[in-house]
Design a protein around this motif. Structure first.
Motif, PDB file in Angstrom:
ATOM      1  N   GLU A 128       9.160 -12.727  -2.364  1.00 46.43           N
ATOM      2  CA  GLU A 128      10.351 -13.319  -2.957  1.00 46.43           C
ATOM      3  C   GLU A 128      11.336 -12.223  -3.355  1.00 46.43           C
ATOM      4  OE1 GLU A 128      12.789 -15.667  -3.141  1.00 46.43           O
ATOM      5  OE2 GLU A 128      10.989 -16.871  -3.132  1.00 46.43           O
ATOM      6  N   PRO A 129      12.046 -11.622  -2.385  1.00 47.86           N
ATOM      7  CA  PRO A 129      12.930 -10.496  -2.700  1.00 47.86           C
ATOM      8  C   PRO A 129      14.144 -10.873  -3.524  1.00 47.86           C
ATOM      9  CG  PRO A 129      13.205 -11.194  -0.422  1.00 47.86           C
ATOM     10  CD  PRO A 129      12.030 -11.946  -0.956  1.00 47.86           C
ATOM     11  N   THR A 130      14.455 -12.167  -3.616  1.00 45.02           N
ATOM     12  CA  THR A 130      15.626 -12.587  -4.382  1.00 45.02           C
ATOM     13  C   THR A 130      15.307 -12.909  -5.839  1.00 45.02           C
ATOM     14  OG1 THR A 130      15.272 -14.823  -3.584  1.00 45.02           O
ATOM     15  CG2 THR A 130      16.846 -13.473  -2.372  1.00 45.02           C
ATOM     16  N   ARG A 131      14.061 -12.836  -6.231  1.00 45.06           N
ATOM     17  CA  ARG A 131      13.700 -13.100  -7.615  1.00 45.06           C
ATOM     18  C   ARG A 131      14.275 -12.022  -8.527  1.00 45.06           C
ATOM     19  NH1 ARG A 131       7.645 -12.524 -10.252  1.00 45.06           N
ATOM     20  NH2 ARG A 131       8.361 -12.252 -12.377  1.00 45.06           N
ATOM     21  N   GLY A 132      14.782 -12.441  -9.683  1.00 47.10           N
ATOM     22  CA  GLY A 132      15.241 -11.488 -10.682  1.00 47.10           C
ATOM     23  C   GLY A 132      14.196 -11.303 -11.764  1.00 47.10           C
ATOM     24  N   ASP A 133      14.633 -10.796 -12.895  1.00 44.31           N
ATOM     25  CA  ASP A 133      13.721 -10.647 -14.017  1.00 44.31           C
ATOM     26  C   ASP A 133      14.375 -11.278 -15.234  1.00 44.31           C
ATOM     27  OD1 ASP A 133      11.617  -9.906 -15.652  1.00 44.31           O
ATOM     28  OD2 ASP A 133      11.508  -7.868 -14.895  1.00 44.31           O
ATOM     29  N   THR A 134      14.289 -10.667 -16.378  1.00 44.72           N
ATOM     30  CA  THR A 134      14.621 -11.311 -17.638  1.00 44.72           C
ATOM     31  C   THR A 134      15.164 -10.251 -18.598  1.00 44.72           C
ATOM     32  OG1 THR A 134      12.931 -12.991 -17.290  1.00 44.72           O
ATOM     33  CG2 THR A 134      13.583 -12.630 -19.557  1.00 44.72           C
ATOM     34  N   CYS A 135      15.814 -10.697 -19.648  1.00 48.34           N
ATOM     35  CA  CYS A 135      16.297  -9.824 -20.726  1.00 48.34           C
ATOM     36  C   CYS A 135      15.581 -10.209 -22.022  1.00 48.34           C
ATOM     37  CB  CYS A 135      17.795  -9.988 -20.930  1.00 48.34           C
ATOM     38  SG  CYS A 135      18.780  -9.763 -19.450  1.00 48.34           S
ATOM     39  N   VAL A 162       7.991  -9.518 -41.582  1.00 46.16           N
ATOM     40  CA  VAL A 162       8.336 -10.385 -40.453  1.00 46.16           C
ATOM     41  C   VAL A 162       8.575  -9.497 -39.237  1.00 46.16           C
ATOM     42  CG1 VAL A 162       9.878 -12.176 -39.566  1.00 46.16           C
ATOM     43  CG2 VAL A 162       9.401 -12.038 -42.018  1.00 46.16           C
ATOM     44  N   LEU A 163       7.959  -9.832 -38.125  1.00 46.31           N
ATOM     45  CA  LEU A 163       8.040  -9.046 -36.899  1.00 46.31           C
ATOM     46  C   LEU A 163       8.611  -9.914 -35.782  1.00 46.31           C
ATOM     47  CD1 LEU A 163       7.290  -6.508 -35.175  1.00 46.31           C
ATOM     48  CD2 LEU A 163       5.020  -7.537 -34.881  1.00 46.31           C
ATOM     49  N   SER A 164       9.643  -9.409 -35.124  1.00 47.79           N
ATOM     50  CA  SER A 164      10.272 -10.070 -33.983  1.00 47.79           C
ATOM     51  C   SER A 164      10.055  -9.195 -32.761  1.00 47.79           C
ATOM     52  CB  SER A 164      11.771 -10.242 -34.259  1.00 47.79           C
ATOM     53  OG  SER A 164      12.482 -10.599 -33.102  1.00 47.79           O
ATOM     54  N   PHE A 165       9.595  -9.782 -31.646  1.00 50.45           N
ATOM     55  CA  PHE A 165       9.329  -8.959 -30.472  1.00 50.45           C
ATOM     56  C   PHE A 165       9.336  -9.794 -29.201  1.00 50.45           C
ATOM     57  CE2 PHE A 165       5.305 -10.375 -32.208  1.00 50.45           C
ATOM     58  CZ  PHE A 165       4.450 -10.608 -31.145  1.00 50.45           C
ATOM     59  N   GLY A 166       9.416  -9.125 -28.060  1.00 50.97           N
ATOM     60  CA  GLY A 166       9.396  -9.812 -26.783  1.00 50.97           C
ATOM     61  C   GLY A 166       9.679  -8.851 -25.651  1.00 50.97           C
ATOM     62  N   THR A 167       9.633  -9.384 -24.425  1.00 52.82           N
ATOM     63  CA  THR A 167       9.807  -8.549 -23.241  1.00 52.82           C
ATOM     64  C   THR A 167      10.218  -9.401 -22.056  1.00 52.82           C
ATOM     65  OG1 THR A 167       8.694  -6.992 -21.733  1.00 52.82           O
ATOM     66  CG2 THR A 167       7.355  -8.775 -22.615  1.00 52.82           C
ATOM     67  N   PRO A 168      10.935  -8.832 -21.083  1.00 56.80           N
ATOM     68  CA  PRO A 168      10.994  -9.443 -19.761  1.00 56.80           C
ATOM     69  C   PRO A 168       9.622  -9.386 -19.090  1.00 56.80           C
ATOM     70  CG  PRO A 168      12.728  -7.791 -20.063  1.00 56.80           C
ATOM     71  CD  PRO A 168      11.761  -7.635 -21.192  1.00 56.80           C
ATOM     72  N   SER A 215       6.096   2.057 -15.715  1.00 53.12           N
ATOM     73  CA  SER A 215       6.591   0.964 -14.882  1.00 53.12           C
ATOM     74  C   SER A 215       6.268  -0.430 -15.401  1.00 53.12           C
ATOM     75  CB  SER A 215       6.018   1.099 -13.468  1.00 53.12           C
ATOM     76  OG  SER A 215       4.593   1.068 -13.483  1.00 53.12           O
ATOM     77  N   GLN A 216       5.417  -0.577 -16.405  1.00 52.46           N
ATOM     78  CA  GLN A 216       4.947  -1.899 -16.826  1.00 52.46           C
ATOM     79  C   GLN A 216       5.275  -2.144 -18.298  1.00 52.46           C
ATOM     80  OE1 GLN A 216       3.492  -3.894 -14.358  1.00 52.46           O
ATOM     81  NE2 GLN A 216       4.138  -2.122 -13.158  1.00 52.46           N
ATOM     82  N   GLY A 217       5.924  -3.269 -18.566  1.00 54.09           N
ATOM     83  CA  GLY A 217       6.254  -3.607 -19.952  1.00 54.09           C
ATOM     84  C   GLY A 217       7.642  -3.122 -20.320  1.00 54.09           C
ATOM     85  N   ARG A 218       8.447  -4.009 -20.912  1.00 56.60           N
ATOM     86  CA  ARG A 218       9.818  -3.636 -21.297  1.00 56.60           C
ATOM     87  C   ARG A 218      10.136  -4.240 -22.667  1.00 56.60           C
ATOM     88  NH1 ARG A 218       9.458  -4.429 -16.080  1.00 56.60           N
ATOM     89  NH2 ARG A 218      10.153  -6.591 -15.987  1.00 56.60           N
TER      90      ARG A 218
END
Length: 543
Positions: free
Chosen positions: A347-354, A427-433, A512-515
């Protein structure tokens, strides 16, 4: 693990951490001008639509968690499937899976209404003021990072409007069409701040914008019926923390299932073979439940899936060897048909996330994960300057599944922001693409911080890993049994021990892994922030 790529920020005024430095700067500018965390998050979110158009856009979707000083709430900006999107309708077009590209993969674009809901109900700023940063970046230009350049190269050459918009000149990109569109929305009339925000929402979903968004199965009636909703979160106690996620219309509770499986388990040394093996095997069990039970098309037995008794039962399935099975639990689980393949290759057209996190001096925090509407995945709309999203690819064209395609239901998204509250008031706020990896990378970050005691930046910088031992959420929905992807910085003895246990380990580049990004607010009001160094564009700012 004391090494960090950059200092962990701390202060008392405000913090913004995101996947792009220009969005972080926009959010911080709002805080400096008296806005609260909710105003800043909206400004940063609209900025991300411009400066990371291959990761998200106005036609995409948005789940977010907010802390208002006393409680966590969810705003769901995941738009539903169109009324005409049925399994027979796709079958008639020759599809056995919802496509990953183009207008027939579109749901109602929910991000705009979710950002506006946050601004109207919790913020203080005008719609024109929060849009000003995005308009400025779109009109004046911004750096074309390597990721954007690569995505532009994958645009279908027949998409004339897309080709005209995304042209790199002198290393920069501009989108004057989007700037003009948002300038017109920013001028929406009304006799109060709230009325002007609602006028912009009405223009988008029920007014002059809606006819231009109709494509594939998506109609103006689908848009007119849509409203983002404010919901209660799902939560789980883990040690001294309570962790909060979205409901099972997204994959969020899979993080809680993983934590329940690991509660009280001795993981051994950080990133040792016992630690990594146990986390991977727990992920396999939790994600099997995700694919059997999570979705908007059927009731989800979440009380059972998050119960201590169920975790005790499932934990006994974690053995010393790598499992090669897909093992959902619960009463009579229905599992989708799966196909073996190399994840991500087709799937070369797949994007990622912010992702973005914001905290202010008033005690508010936001964790938001916008995505979809990728420039390379669907043709741009003339006059608007952005494409529709492709989130419908996460439905199954099989009857009777929790995430089967039905008209008017939400696809089981991978977007998964997080919050956690400690017993001491932190309080902790977190996330990743990261698609399917989001709740694996977030789990490992949280364990590094909450169990192994690493500061936020060190927990983000630590070597990362994940498994693809489940059907991918993205077209063509393939599964790679026993697969483990690990950064080369993991200890060599750990990698060797994983292979000896039967894991199919693919060692990737060291960074390369985790943002991830993260912000915490201590009980004394001290703010801390950290952001991902991988890719060299995520930054935290604050004071």
């Amino acid at each position: 693990m004391g090494f960090t790529t950059r200092p962990e920020l701390n202060g008392t005024f405000g913090m913004v951490a995101s996947t792009h430095w220009l969005a972080s700067a926009a959010g911080m500018a709002v805080l400096e001008r008296g806005g609260n965390a909710f105003d800043a998050a909206v400004a940063a979110g609209f900025a991300l639509q411009v400066v990371e158009p291959h990761m998200n856009g106005p036609g995409g979707d948005l789940p977010l968690l907010l802390w208002d000083g006393s409680r966590v709430r969810v705003i769901c900006g995941q738009g539903p499937s169109p009324a005409g999107a049925t399994i027979p309708a796709y079958r008639a077009l020759g599809y056995d899976l919802v496509p990953g590209v183009g207008p027939y993969a579109a749901c109602v674009p929910g991000a705009f209404d979710a950002w506006c809901t946050l601004l109207r109900d919790f913020g203080t700023w005008e719609i024109a003021d929060v849009l000003a940063f995005a308009i400025g970046y779109a009109r004046d230009g911004f750096p074309a990072t390597p990721g954007i350049v690569g995505a532009i190269a994958r645009i279908d050459p027949s998409w004339d409007v897309s080709a005209a918009i995304w042209r790199v000149r002198d290393g920069r990109l501009r989108n004057p069409m989007l700037a003009d569109f948002y300038t017109r929305l920013a001028a929406s009339p009304g006799t109060s701040r709230e009325a002007r925000i609602d006028a912009a929402r009405d223009a988008w979903y029920r007014g002059w914008v809606a006819p231009s968004l109709a494509a594939g199965f998506l109609t103006a009636d689908d848009l007119a019926a849509y409203r983002a909703v404010v919901e209660e979160p799902v939560s789980l106690r883990f040690g001294d923390w309570t962790v909060f996620k979205t409901g099972p219309w997204g994959q969020g509770p899979v993080l809680l299932e993983q934590l329940a499986l690991l509660d009280g388990v001795e993981l051994g040394p950080f990133l040792g073979s016992r630690h990594v093996h146990t986390v991977i095997e727990g992920a396999k069990l939790a994600f099997a439940d995700r694919d059997a039970w999570y979705g908007d098309s059927a009731p989800v037995p979440l009380d059972l899936l998050l119960s201590r008794e169920y975790a005790d039962e499932r934990r006994s399935l974690i053995g010393g060897e790598a499992s090669g099975e897909l093992r959902p639990g619960g009463p009579s689980p229905r599992y989708p048909s799966v196909r073996a393949g190399a994840i991500g290759d087709a799937e070369p057209t797949r994007g990622d996330t912010c992702h973005l996190d914001v905290a202010d001096r008033f005690g508010n925090l936001v964790s938001a994960t916008p995505s979809g509407g990728w420039l390379q995945s669907s043709p741009a709309i003339d006059g608007l300057g952005f494409p529709l999203g492709t989130r419908a690819q996460m439905f199954w064209l099989e009857e009777g599944l929790a995430s089967s395609l039905k008209p008017g239901v939400r696809p089981r998204t991978t977007l998964s922001p997080s919050m956690a509250v400690h017993d001491d008031g932190t309080v902790l706020s977190f996330g990743t693409p990261g698609g399917d990896q989001q709740d694996q990378w977030q789990l490992e970050f949280f364990l590094a911080h909450a169990v192994f005691g690493l500061p936020l930046q060190a927990a983000i910088d630590a070597p990362m890993f994940h498994t693809d031992h489940f059907p991918s959420s993205f077209h063509p929905r393939e599964v790679a049994l026993r697969a483990v992807t690990a950064e080369g910085r993991l200890p060599a003895e750990t990698l060797a021990a994983l292979r000896a246990r039967g894991h199919e380990v693919d060692v990737t580049d060291d960074w390369s892994q985790g943002r991830l990004s993260a912000i915490s607010r201590g009980p004394d009001g001290l703010l801390r922030a950290a952001a991902n160094p991988r890719g060299m564009q995520g930054y935290a700012v604050g004071r």
